[in-house]
Design a protein around this motif. Structure first.
Motif, PDB file in Angstrom:
ATOM      1  N   TRP A   4      14.408  19.450  22.876  1.00 37.35           N
ATOM      2  CA  TRP A   4      12.701  19.690  22.996  1.00 37.35           C
ATOM      3  C   TRP A   4      11.985  18.193  22.697  1.00 37.35           C
ATOM      4  N   PHE A   5      12.361  17.523  21.328  1.00 40.13           N
ATOM      5  CA  PHE A   5      11.706  16.443  21.141  1.00 40.13           C
ATOM      6  C   PHE A   5      12.212  15.309  22.222  1.00 40.13           C
ATOM      7  N   ASP A   6      13.472  15.244  22.793  1.00 34.43           N
ATOM      8  CA  ASP A   6      14.095  14.378  23.575  1.00 34.43           C
ATOM      9  C   ASP A   6      13.334  14.358  24.659  1.00 34.43           C
ATOM     10  N   ARG A   7      12.807  15.554  25.437  1.00 32.76           N
ATOM     11  CA  ARG A   7      12.207  15.870  26.580  1.00 32.76           C
ATOM     12  C   ARG A   7      10.493  15.449  26.439  1.00 32.76           C
ATOM     13  N   HIS A   8      10.001  15.699  25.275  1.00 35.18           N
ATOM     14  CA  HIS A   8       8.631  15.666  25.298  1.00 35.18           C
ATOM     15  C   HIS A   8       8.052  14.873  24.173  1.00 35.18           C
ATOM     16  N   GLY A   9       9.085  13.814  23.324  1.00 32.06           N
ATOM     17  CA  GLY A   9       8.669  13.203  22.281  1.00 32.06           C
ATOM     18  C   GLY A   9       7.541  12.169  22.371  1.00 32.06           C
ATOM     19  N   ARG A  10       7.486  11.402  23.574  1.00 28.17           N
ATOM     20  CA  ARG A  10       6.162  10.675  23.706  1.00 28.17           C
ATOM     21  C   ARG A  10       4.930  11.519  23.883  1.00 28.17           C
ATOM     22  N   LYS A  11       4.919  12.395  24.644  1.00 29.63           N
ATOM     23  CA  LYS A  11       3.915  13.275  24.634  1.00 29.63           C
ATOM     24  C   LYS A  11       3.388  13.933  23.233  1.00 29.63           C
ATOM     25  N   ALA A  12       4.474  14.236  22.503  1.00 28.41           N
ATOM     26  CA  ALA A  12       4.232  14.782  21.184  1.00 28.41           C
ATOM     27  C   ALA A  12       3.531  13.904  20.193  1.00 28.41           C
TER      28      ALA A  12
ATOM     29  N   TYR B 290       2.454   4.797  21.463  1.00 31.64           N
ATOM     30  CA  TYR B 290       1.819   6.346  21.573  1.00 31.64           C
ATOM     31  C   TYR B 290       1.088   6.641  20.336  1.00 31.64           C
TER      32      TYR B 290
END
Length: 195
Positions: A93-101, A132
């Motif tokens: 999940w973090f690999d897919r959404h890390g920047r937004k997270a 970010y």
């Protein structure tokens, strides 16, 4: 802040990142109020508090990087109720959404500090993390510093409203954790009964 000015506000926010019980919703409006009195400029309040946010976040990022994926997996493997598949899903999940997270996480009480650790563990590039983190911190800090600046003597009102938001988020997290534990215990019990 009256003694150290902008650097004092930055130091307070850096410490808030490392010790989340220190509330940014108290420190940032106070920095705005201090600026409204002329003890520092509004620009200094925004610059130093954002710099403090980034410094604190980078310290936690480095802790996550020092732990690394293998150590986190080893720790998780020893925790009761935690499966390595949980760690794998979280990592994916973090690999897919890390920047937004990281960006949005900097604007959510409680997660503001914590989001830096998985960014370090996952090996997110430091330049991307800095970008970010700085952007998210600047938005959050600006909202609260400006509130304190324009509310003047009533700057403490901000803390009460944002404090409610923090309590709601904390309550939701606690409910989610309890739900997860109950679900995991039921699955474990059903697994034992089927043997």
């Amino acid at each position: 802040m009256e003694t150290l000015g902008g650097p004092g506000a930055g130091l307070a926010i850096a410490l808030e990142n490392l010790f989340p019980p220190l509330p940014s919703e108290l420190i940032l409006p106070l920095a705005g109020f201090t600026a409204s009195r002329g003890d520092m400029t509004l620009f200094e309040a925004l610059f130093w508090t954002t710099l403090g946010s980034v410094v604190g976040a980078v310290a936690l990022y480095l802790i996550g990087a020092a732990l690394g994926r293998d150590r986190v997996r080893a720790i998780a493997a020893k925790l009761p109720l935690v499966k390595l598949s949980d760690v794998d899903r979280t990592e994916a999940w973090f690999d897919r959404h890390g920047r937004k997270a990281v960006f949005f996480g900097r604007m959510i009480p409680i997660f503001r500090s914590l989001i830096s650790i998985p960014a370090g563990v996952s090996g997110m590039s430091l330049p991307a993390f800095l970008l970010y983190t700085t952007a998210g911190s600047l938005i959050w800090n600006s909202a609260l510093v400006l509130s304190g600046y324009y509310l003047g003597e009533k700057w403490h009102i901000v803390e009460s409203y944002v404090g409610v938001l923090s309590k709601v988020i904390l309550g939701a997290v606690l409910v989610a954790v309890v739900w997860w534990i109950v679900k995991r215990l039921r699955a474990r019990r059903e697994g034992q009964e089927s043997r």
